[in-house]
Design a protein around this motif. Structure first.
Motif, PDB file in Angstrom:
ATOM      1  N   ASP A 279       0.858  -1.181   0.000  1.00  0.00           N
ATOM      2  CA  ASP A 279       0.000   0.000   0.000  1.00  0.00           C
ATOM      3  C   ASP A 279       0.895   1.231   0.000  1.00  0.00           C
ATOM      4  O   ASP A 279       2.067   1.154   0.389  1.00  0.00           O
ATOM      5  N   LEU A 280       0.311   2.348  -0.398  1.00  0.00           N
ATOM      6  CA  LEU A 280       1.041   3.618  -0.287  1.00  0.00           C
ATOM      7  C   LEU A 280       1.077   4.052   1.177  1.00  0.00           C
ATOM      8  O   LEU A 280       0.099   3.904   1.900  1.00  0.00           O
ATOM      9  N   ARG A 281       2.209   4.568   1.622  1.00  0.00           N
ATOM     10  CA  ARG A 281       2.248   5.230   2.918  1.00  0.00           C
ATOM     11  C   ARG A 281       1.644   6.616   2.755  1.00  0.00           C
ATOM     12  O   ARG A 281       1.918   7.295   1.761  1.00  0.00           O
ATOM     13  N   LYS A 282       0.950   7.070   3.768  1.00  0.00           N
ATOM     14  CA  LYS A 282       0.344   8.403   3.670  1.00  0.00           C
ATOM     15  C   LYS A 282       1.422   9.460   3.497  1.00  0.00           C
ATOM     16  O   LYS A 282       1.293  10.397   2.739  1.00  0.00           O
ATOM     17  N   VAL A 283       2.512   9.231   4.236  1.00  0.00           N
ATOM     18  CA  VAL A 283       3.602  10.196   4.114  1.00  0.00           C
ATOM     19  C   VAL A 283       4.891   9.441   4.468  1.00  0.00           C
ATOM     20  O   VAL A 283       4.867   8.458   5.212  1.00  0.00           O
ATOM     21  N   PHE A 284       5.989   9.891   3.910  1.00  0.00           N
ATOM     22  CA  PHE A 284       7.279   9.278   4.204  1.00  0.00           C
ATOM     23  C   PHE A 284       8.313  10.390   4.180  1.00  0.00           C
ATOM     24  O   PHE A 284       8.287  11.252   3.294  1.00  0.00           O
ATOM     25  N   ALA A 285       9.176  10.388   5.185  1.00  0.00           N
ATOM     26  CA  ALA A 285      10.187  11.443   5.255  1.00  0.00           C
ATOM     27  C   ALA A 285      11.367  11.063   4.371  1.00  0.00           C
ATOM     28  O   ALA A 285      11.894   9.954   4.465  1.00  0.00           O
ATOM     29  N   TRP A 286      11.771  11.994   3.526  1.00  0.00           N
ATOM     30  CA  TRP A 286      12.964  11.794   2.692  1.00  0.00           C
ATOM     31  C   TRP A 286      14.079  12.667   3.237  1.00  0.00           C
ATOM     32  O   TRP A 286      13.830  13.767   3.729  1.00  0.00           O
ATOM     33  N   ARG A 287      15.287  12.177   3.100  1.00  0.00           N
ATOM     34  CA  ARG A 287      16.406  13.068   3.383  1.00  0.00           C
ATOM     35  C   ARG A 287      16.370  14.177   2.324  1.00  0.00           C
ATOM     36  O   ARG A 287      16.198  13.894   1.143  1.00  0.00           O
ATOM     37  N   GLY A 288      16.471  15.383   2.748  1.00  0.00           N
ATOM     38  CA  GLY A 288      16.492  16.482   1.787  1.00  0.00           C
ATOM     39  C   GLY A 288      15.104  17.013   1.491  1.00  0.00           C
ATOM     40  O   GLY A 288      14.836  18.179   1.692  1.00  0.00           O
ATOM     41  N   LEU A 289      14.209  16.132   1.055  1.00  0.00           N
ATOM     42  CA  LEU A 289      12.891  16.605   0.664  1.00  0.00           C
ATOM     43  C   LEU A 289      11.961  16.756   1.863  1.00  0.00           C
ATOM     44  O   LEU A 289      10.938  17.424   1.769  1.00  0.00           O
ATOM     45  N   GLY A 290      12.297  16.109   2.964  1.00  0.00           N
ATOM     46  CA  GLY A 290      11.383  16.133   4.111  1.00  0.00           C
ATOM     47  C   GLY A 290      10.197  15.215   3.859  1.00  0.00           C
ATOM     48  O   GLY A 290      10.248  14.348   2.973  1.00  0.00           O
ATOM     49  N   CYS A 327      23.508  17.611   2.672  1.00  0.00           N
ATOM     50  CA  CYS A 327      22.904  16.619   1.779  1.00  0.00           C
ATOM     51  C   CYS A 327      21.514  17.060   1.325  1.00  0.00           C
ATOM     52  O   CYS A 327      21.154  16.906   0.159  1.00  0.00           O
ATOM     53  N   GLY A 328      20.730  17.562   2.269  1.00  0.00           N
ATOM     54  CA  GLY A 328      19.360  17.931   1.935  1.00  0.00           C
ATOM     55  C   GLY A 328      19.339  18.930   0.796  1.00  0.00           C
ATOM     56  O   GLY A 328      18.676  18.713  -0.234  1.00  0.00           O
ATOM     57  N   ALA A 329      20.090  19.989   0.949  1.00  0.00           N
ATOM     58  CA  ALA A 329      20.127  21.021  -0.080  1.00  0.00           C
ATOM     59  C   ALA A 329      20.687  20.468  -1.388  1.00  0.00           C
ATOM     60  O   ALA A 329      20.234  20.823  -2.482  1.00  0.00           O
ATOM     61  N   ILE A 330      21.642  19.591  -1.260  1.00  0.00           N
ATOM     62  CA  ILE A 330      22.240  19.015  -2.468  1.00  0.00           C
ATOM     63  C   ILE A 330      21.233  18.125  -3.179  1.00  0.00           C
ATOM     64  O   ILE A 330      21.113  18.144  -4.413  1.00  0.00           O
ATOM     65  N   LEU A 331      20.465  17.364  -2.409  1.00  0.00           N
ATOM     66  CA  LEU A 331      19.480  16.470  -3.023  1.00  0.00           C
ATOM     67  C   LEU A 331      18.361  17.274  -3.694  1.00  0.00           C
ATOM     68  O   LEU A 331      17.707  16.778  -4.608  1.00  0.00           O
ATOM     69  N   ARG A 332      18.122  18.490  -3.214  1.00  0.00           N
ATOM     70  CA  ARG A 332      17.107  19.329  -3.852  1.00  0.00           C
ATOM     71  C   ARG A 332      17.708  20.156  -4.989  1.00  0.00           C
ATOM     72  O   ARG A 332      17.002  20.926  -5.631  1.00  0.00           O
ATOM     73  N   GLY A 333      19.010  19.998  -5.206  1.00  0.00           N
ATOM     74  CA  GLY A 333      19.638  20.748  -6.291  1.00  0.00           C
ATOM     75  C   GLY A 333      19.983  22.178  -5.916  1.00  0.00           C
ATOM     76  O   GLY A 333      20.439  22.957  -6.741  1.00  0.00           O
ATOM     77  N   VAL A 334      19.780  22.541  -4.635  1.00  0.00           N
ATOM     78  CA  VAL A 334      20.016  23.912  -4.199  1.00  0.00           C
ATOM     79  C   VAL A 334      21.505  24.199  -4.035  1.00  0.00           C
ATOM     80  O   VAL A 334      21.975  25.304  -4.261  1.00  0.00           O
ATOM     81  N   LYS A 335      22.215  23.192  -3.601  1.00  0.00           N
ATOM     82  CA  LYS A 335      23.651  23.369  -3.430  1.00  0.00           C
ATOM     83  C   LYS A 335      24.409  22.321  -4.228  1.00  0.00           C
ATOM     84  O   LYS A 335      23.866  21.269  -4.592  1.00  0.00           O
ATOM     85  N   GLU A 336      25.692  22.585  -4.403  1.00  0.00           N
ATOM     86  CA  GLU A 336      26.572  21.579  -4.980  1.00  0.00           C
ATOM     87  C   GLU A 336      27.503  21.061  -3.895  1.00  0.00           C
ATOM     88  O   GLU A 336      27.723  21.741  -2.890  1.00  0.00           O
ATOM     89  N   PRO A 337      28.047  19.876  -4.081  1.00  0.00           N
ATOM     90  CA  PRO A 337      28.908  19.300  -3.031  1.00  0.00           C
ATOM     91  C   PRO A 337      29.980  20.265  -2.542  1.00  0.00           C
ATOM     92  O   PRO A 337      30.199  20.408  -1.345  1.00  0.00           O
ATOM     93  N   ARG A 338      30.604  20.970  -3.462  1.00  0.00           N
ATOM     94  CA  ARG A 338      31.719  21.827  -3.018  1.00  0.00           C
ATOM     95  C   ARG A 338      31.235  22.981  -2.153  1.00  0.00           C
ATOM     96  O   ARG A 338      32.037  23.656  -1.521  1.00  0.00           O
ATOM     97  N   ASP A 339      29.915  23.215  -2.144  1.00  0.00           N
ATOM     98  CA  ASP A 339      29.376  24.263  -1.275  1.00  0.00           C
ATOM     99  C   ASP A 339      29.328  23.827   0.183  1.00  0.00           C
ATOM    100  O   ASP A 339      29.187  24.642   1.091  1.00  0.00           O
ATOM    101  N   CYS A 340      29.402  22.521   0.440  1.00  0.00           N
ATOM    102  CA  CYS A 340      29.321  22.028   1.817  1.00  0.00           C
ATOM    103  C   CYS A 340      30.650  22.254   2.528  1.00  0.00           C
ATOM    104  O   CYS A 340      31.710  21.906   2.003  1.00  0.00           O
TER     105      CYS A 340
END
Ligand code: SF4
Ligand code: SF4
Ligand code: MG
Ligand code: MG
Ligand code: MG
Ligand code: MG
Ligand code: MG
Ligand code: MG
Ligand code: MG
Ligand code: MG
Ligand code: MG
Ligand code: MG
Lengths: 391, 347, 81, 347, 391, 81
Positions: A279-290, A327-340
């Motif tokens: 079944d689908l979960r109603k909600v699931f927390a993702w790293r980065g996306l929440g 990681c969160g920002a990177i997974l959303r495309g907001v940052k690049e690795p070298r920004d960390c």
């Protein structure tokens, strides 16, 4: 290797690169997100950035299954071993991801926990057969590709009546993640949003299962071109060219570059198997996306007994992401690795702080392992200028 | 000198027991009837706790390696031959002529004597072929579960007889050529194909081989070789990074020039491995001044173990000591050390 | 996402398994997720399962298209970079 | 030359992981920060796979031994110091000056890094005290359960610089005197006292020590020493039987003359062991022509490690190569090899 | 070691030897059986035979507990490990005795069976505590000395409610064995019997438990002098002198040389403990002696649940003694080790054929390990003549 | 039969255990089988249990008796062997 080597042909690759250079318009910038970690890896491994013009920017998306699993779910897996003493079977990449305390499953294993790397879900079932007196849990992660194999394992365990076997299910859904991304303020606010997204390099193998159909919504509703793309360098280059052309033409269509394995409807047998078990979960927390609504699967009532989350008392999934990790920002495309700030100092593949530094599909690991020379500016230019390797 | 024991060891059904390591008659018998019989070395047979070596004039070189490979027997070799080849090669990488080996065995209670005998005979054959003598050894037995069947630690001694040689990991200089002696990754793929939970079939055999003959031809042709190393654990990637760090240089290689067997590429694609991080046991990397690269390549290709030798790149100046590679398509990437252990990649 | 490789079906085996050749490497995998396979077919292989069929004609068509794009691209403008 | 790693090893809470043996950066770091730091040897620090030795003129000697002792730390020593002493002693027993060691480590996943660090530092201290350098090494990591914490194999190289020496196990001749350098059985009793299921308290410490200093004094005083051996596994009984068989002679010793600490005798009575079969790690047996026995005894007693040296008997002709002992009461018995392993006797 | 060293005094020992030489009568032969393996061991270890005149002959009796256990009982122990997968705990000496197939417990362990040497029965109980999920069996052997410790272990396991613990009981009784020996044709037929027995060196430690009383019967009924004797060389020499004197005097009394630890009544607390837990077996087969009535113990009804023989289905005890092995005759005193064709050829302590070659209390092992130089006639005399060890 | 050694009771411990000294070796053993022990007493120690008490007076008496027998024996006849 047939159907691999052809798609690595150097002459065709350079030709495609030239065609891309020829196709891009001087005034246009092409911000393309590859959703999938497989593409992130392929781009880094083949050094494709060097072949693309500066106006084409590749943005790494949230499609590395290891990366998007939040810390709390890993803590639950660790608790299965440490507190419940189960034999935990999982894919290799999962073993190095640090949990809340910085502890990875590899370390839990070194401590004496019984954690085993498997190549296939069938191996996990075999472990359960071999140890009837031990609880054996398969730590299942991944998108639509790895879900059918998990379902097959349960089917097989049921046929064998392996009551000591269960699954800690963390399967997540690609379309839900894409939609969450497109709905996020970073992207949505087209004027102030920090992540301009002009098109998607769509996942190849996920699409062999779910087909091309689910992407039509994004193309139509969000006006984003999507090209479902294979993982070889010619695949990626061709897809970039196809996206450049769509953008130039003002089109927003779903195109299938990876036509050799992706159909419109996908693998309906696999889809039916998954639909019958989860079944689908109603909600699931993702790293980065929440928390993302309806973005993950759990066992349905008929298969509830195979669910390790119901079988074992586990800590709740509220694990804290590592401090300082972007990681969160990177997974959303907001940052690049070298920004960390931690990149390459506190965080390296030997001792990853965040999940993105673990899997070779993770943006940070791919960049560290294959791409970081692009950062080393000092004293480097000489070498770059004089790069030809043959003496 | 030692007298035969009342009953010979039962090599078909016998097992290693704790008594075989306890220092009594059972131990002496095991050593005599398995190791003594296999190695047939007069120094070893003397039964002293140490060996007197007879050495030619020159600089003496020493190296050691432990061998813990699972499975013990793999396509193209076994732990016994590997324990000879690996150590002979580490001696040879200095340009020395390997002469003597010591062999320390750690055996698990319950190990079939037939397996141990086969391993000893494989070692002896490998040593004979490489022209080295096993002159001293040691046997320990640990309780069942105390080790994984058999571990072997060999130490090699050799002599650099040619005064002109000066081969070391810190001697690579920008401009030098980088050569490999043949296809990469064969050993690792052959071994992984036998791992229980990977189990695949491949025509690939381990490349396990003693390289001292090849090295002798190489140093004769190009005494000015700067560095040599066998890319074992961690593969070519580790070896090039080590040499880069030792010498304080960068390396630039070209993917198209790295020799790989198609089936090795296939297995690596299947398992998600980078073939450059997969171990080899019969290959070497050599670095020499650019003007000698052709002569060295010719010498290597003239030897049976170097027929597929290739120049794969060159040493460059680089403050970060990066090893970089031009990819098949003309892009660039780093060739980094293996991070963590070599876990087959799934995702 | 997720590592997968093309493989050729060599033989069908009992229990919905098949022997496949992936670039010279032979392995027994599950084909339970793909219908109507026959020896000679190509599949996409992922974590021990054939995930889908690989269509050789489409594969060739893609390559032909790439070749065409290269030619077209070369015609469009002189080499840069 | 190698650059510091982003984070130093966590020596207080860290554990050995599989990656520490995988040939990547983690392995190099482990080697640098634990072994490199402990041994501080310039040759080792070069990072090559082999060491170039600088040797004085003379006959070169080589020996190897594996160390698998449980528990790793025992009263009077640990596996690290033992791995130095045992191998230094085997070199010294030929009359050679021990100079270099190689060290091969096999580590179990999960071993606390603090333990490994302590072992490495103990080895380094022992090596320094014995005047030998650890110049090359190797590290393997096996899965948890694949070995018992840590195994060490050391190989020693030394040089016999005095041309007159000719010391070997086959040189004992009837009439020769048999000497031991001190009390017997201390090591075995100290270790057994720590075994989980025996657990007793004793003031006895292992005698683990490097004997090369003592040997140097002995060969200087009596270059005509025929044979020397350290009675390790199997104890004095094994060593005398080995020498008897190698030389084709018998041995006759006197129980009253064999030095034993009272607590060692007590522990042996308690466990039903013959102290003559209990291992030593800092004692030697020497055989010399009878006319030199006094001089040799004096030389031994003048050295701190030989203060309790004693003449315990003499070599005799005997076709059976028996080692016989006159008992305390004047009876006779054979001193045989240990049969089987050293199981404490109950009945 | 106090109360040990004094009894090893060389001057007193030689003095006693002289006194024995002085006491023996020229026309008399003194055939003395040491019942107990401890004496066999002490005699060999201290070379006491060299101190005795030729007319005093020491005959090894059936008092080595390892030796008298028949092959079949060992096969049962092996079956506990191989077929029932138990953790078998036993004393060290038991581990090297070959069973019917020539297989010893050490080999069963090398094969992977979980066989553990313990120093004390309490250790076996601790193993059961540490492995609640495994069946743990203590393989109990021995005479009256080792029986009370076995009983204590059961008492403790009962207190701890360790239901996974049980005992494979093989405890045997000294007086029954002596009587069987005295009743055997070898001994009884004083004219044709091959084993002249003029007196017994009685067991020291057994007698600390059972006291001196039980021997009165033999002295009185069979007219055999008995001296209960300690295990130090002076003890043995003194006892020999006491027996020589009794024989010279025509007496047949029970004397206690080992008065420092043996009383008439023995350890009544230990006797009561054993009496409350065990019943006599109607008959028990001994190696050498064959079936001996009322010569062994088994758990009584109250303690039946602790009996491994009742808990596990075991093969019957009909194991065949090794072919060619003369242990039986040696245990009855009919033969000496050197009479066995296999002695020192097929049978050595490294690879024992029979049980007497295993324990250092076994006649064959004691003779092989300490005494066999007496046999090596060729080229040996010179050495014997010139034995003085100091150079 | 069966190996046993004399040991001196150093201290009584809970659970019918005692700390004993056997020739310089200290070990905790069960004294459940012997009644009324006190520190300073000697016992015969067997497989981790005190099996009986050792009576120091009897021990001395035996030694005295041996000495007497030796003297008597020496008086009886001249040294042989
Ligand atoms: S470099 Fe490490 S800490 Fe920084 S974002 Fe990437 S994974 Fe997180
Ligand atoms: S020597 Fe061996 S075979 Fe012969 S009786 Fe003794 S134990 Fe049996
Ligand atoms: Mg080496
Ligand atoms: Mg090596
Ligand atoms: Mg090497
Ligand atoms: Mg040795
Ligand atoms: Mg094992
Ligand atoms: Mg040695
Ligand atoms: Mg040694
Ligand atoms: Mg030695
Ligand atoms: Mg090495
Ligand atoms: Mg272990």
């Amino acid at each position: 290797m047939k159907y691999v080597d052809e798609y690595r042909d150097a002459a065709l690759g350079r030709g495609l690169a030239r065609a891309i250079v020829a196709a891009v318009r001087p005034e246009t910038r092409y911000n393309l997100m590859e959703f999938c970690g497989g593409h992130t890896h392929a781009i880094a491994r083949h050094g494709l950035e060097d072949l693309l013009p500066g106006s084409v920017r590749l943005i790494h998306g949230p499609g590395c299954p290891v990366c998007v699993l939040p810390v709390g779910r890993l803590d639950m897996a660790i608790a299965l071993v440490r507190e419940h003493g189960v034999i935990l079977c999982t894919y290799g990449d999962m073993m190095r991801v640090p949990g809340s305390g910085g502890t990875s499953l590899l370390q839990v294993k070194a401590e004496g926990g019984d954690v085993r790397m498997v190549y296939s879900t069938l191996d996990a079932v075999a472990v359960a057969q071999a140890h009837p007196d031990r609880a054996v849990v398969f730590f299942a992660i991944g998108f639509e590709t790895t879900t059918p194999p998990t379902a097959m394992a349960v089917t097989r365990a049921e046929a064998l009546d392996l009551r000591n076997f269960s699954v800690f299910c963390n399967h997540v859904l690609t379309p839900a993640a894409i939609q969450s991304l497109l709905d996020s303020p970073d992207v949505r606010d087209l004027d102030g949003g920090s992540v301009p997204l002009d098109g998607f390099i769509g996942p190849a193998h996920v699409s062999t299962v779910i087909g091309a159909r689910p992407y039509a919504f994004f193309a139509e509703e969000y006006r984003k071109p999507v090209v479902i793309t294979g993982f070889e360098p010619l695949d990626v280059l061709q897809a970039v060219l196809m996206l450049v052309r769509q953008i130039n033409d003002g089109r927003a269509e779903v195109e299938v570059q990876y036509a050799r394995a992706v159909t419109r409807r996908g693998n309906e047998k696999a889809q039916a198997l998954v639909a019958g078990m989860f079944d689908l979960r109603k909600v699931f927390a993702w790293r980065g996306l929440g928390p993302v609504p309806y973005s993950a699967l759990t066992f349905n009532t008929r298969y509830a007994t195979w669910d390790a989350e119901r079988r074992f008392a586990l800590p709740d999934a509220a694990g804290r992401d590592p401090r300082g990790c972007d990681c969160g920002a990177i997974l959303r495309g907001v940052k690049e690795p070298r920004d960390c700030r931690l990149f390459g100092t506190a965080c390296t593949p030997e001792k990853p702080v965040g999940a993105c530094m673990v899997s070779s599909e993770g943006a940070c690991a791919a960049y560290w392992t294959h791409g970081r020379f692009r950062d080393a500016r000092h004293g480097e230019d000489r070498q770059c200028a004089d790069h030809s390797p043959t003496p | 000198m030692r007298r035969p024991f009342p009953h010979p060891l039962n090599l078909s059904r016998g097992m290693v027991e704790m008594s075989h390591g306890a220092g009594g008659r059972a131990m002496i018998q095991l050593i005599d009837e398995i190791f003594g019989a296999a190695f047939q070395d007069p120094t070893l047979a003397r039964g002293d706790d140490q060996a007197l070596l007879s050495l030619p004039a020159g600089r003496v070189v020493m190296t050691t390696d432990g061998y813990v490979i699972t499975p013990r027997v793999f396509p193209g070799g076994d732990i016994g031959s590997l324990a000879v080849h690996g150590t002979v090669n580490d001696v040879a990488m200095s340009g020395a002529v390997p002469l003597y080996l010591s062999a320390g065995f750690i055996l698990e209670e319950g190990l079939p004597l037939a397996d141990l005998d086969a391993i000893a005979r494989s070692m002896a054959a490998a040593a004979r072929a490489a022209g080295v003598s096993v002159v001293t050894g040691d046997t320990k037995v640990v309780e069942r579960g105390g080790c994984d069947g058999v571990f072997i630690t060999t130490t090699g001694v050799g002599v650099i007889t040619d005064d002109r040689l000066d081969i070391a990991g810190d001697r690579a200089r920008p401009g030098d050529a980088i050569l490999v002696s043949g296809t990469l990754g064969d050993h690792g793929v052959a071994v992984m194909s036998q791992r229980e939970n990977l189990a695949f079939e491949t025509p690939i055999l381990s490349d396990s081989a003693a390289l001292n003959g090849l090295v002798a031809d190489m140093v004769a042709a190009v005494p000015g070789i700067r560095a040599m190393r066998d890319p074992t654990r961690g593969g070519l990637a580790a070896t090039l990074n080590e040499l880069a760090h030792q010498s304080g240089v960068g390396m630039a290689i070209r993917e198209a020039d790295v020799p790989l067997k198609p089936a090795v590429r296939g297995a690596c694609e299947l398992l998600g491995l980078d073939p450059l991080t997969v171990p080899n046991e019969g290959k070497l990397v050599a670095i020499c001044p650019p003007e000698h690269a052709d002569a060295l390549l010719r010498a290597m290709r003239s030897h049976p173990l170097g027929q597929e030798a290739a120049v794969i790149g060159r040493v460059v100046e680089n403050a970060e000591h990066f090893v970089q590679m031009e990819t098949l398509l003309g892009g660039r990437r780093i060739v980094d050390w293996l991070a963590g252990e070599q876990l087959p990649r799934i995702c | 996402m997720c590592l997968a490789v093309p493989a050729k079906v060599l033989a069908l085996l009992p229990d919905a398994m098949a022997r496949v050749d992936a670039g010279g490497v032979i392995k027994d995998v599950s084909v339970a997720l793909v219908e109507d396979l026959a020896p000679g077919d190509y599949v996409i292989l992922h974590v021990g399962y054939a995930l889908s069929r690989l269509d050789p004609e489409e594969a060739d068509r893609t390559l032909a298209l790439i070749a065409e794009m290269v030619t077209a691209g070369a015609a469009e403008t002189p080499v840069v970079s």
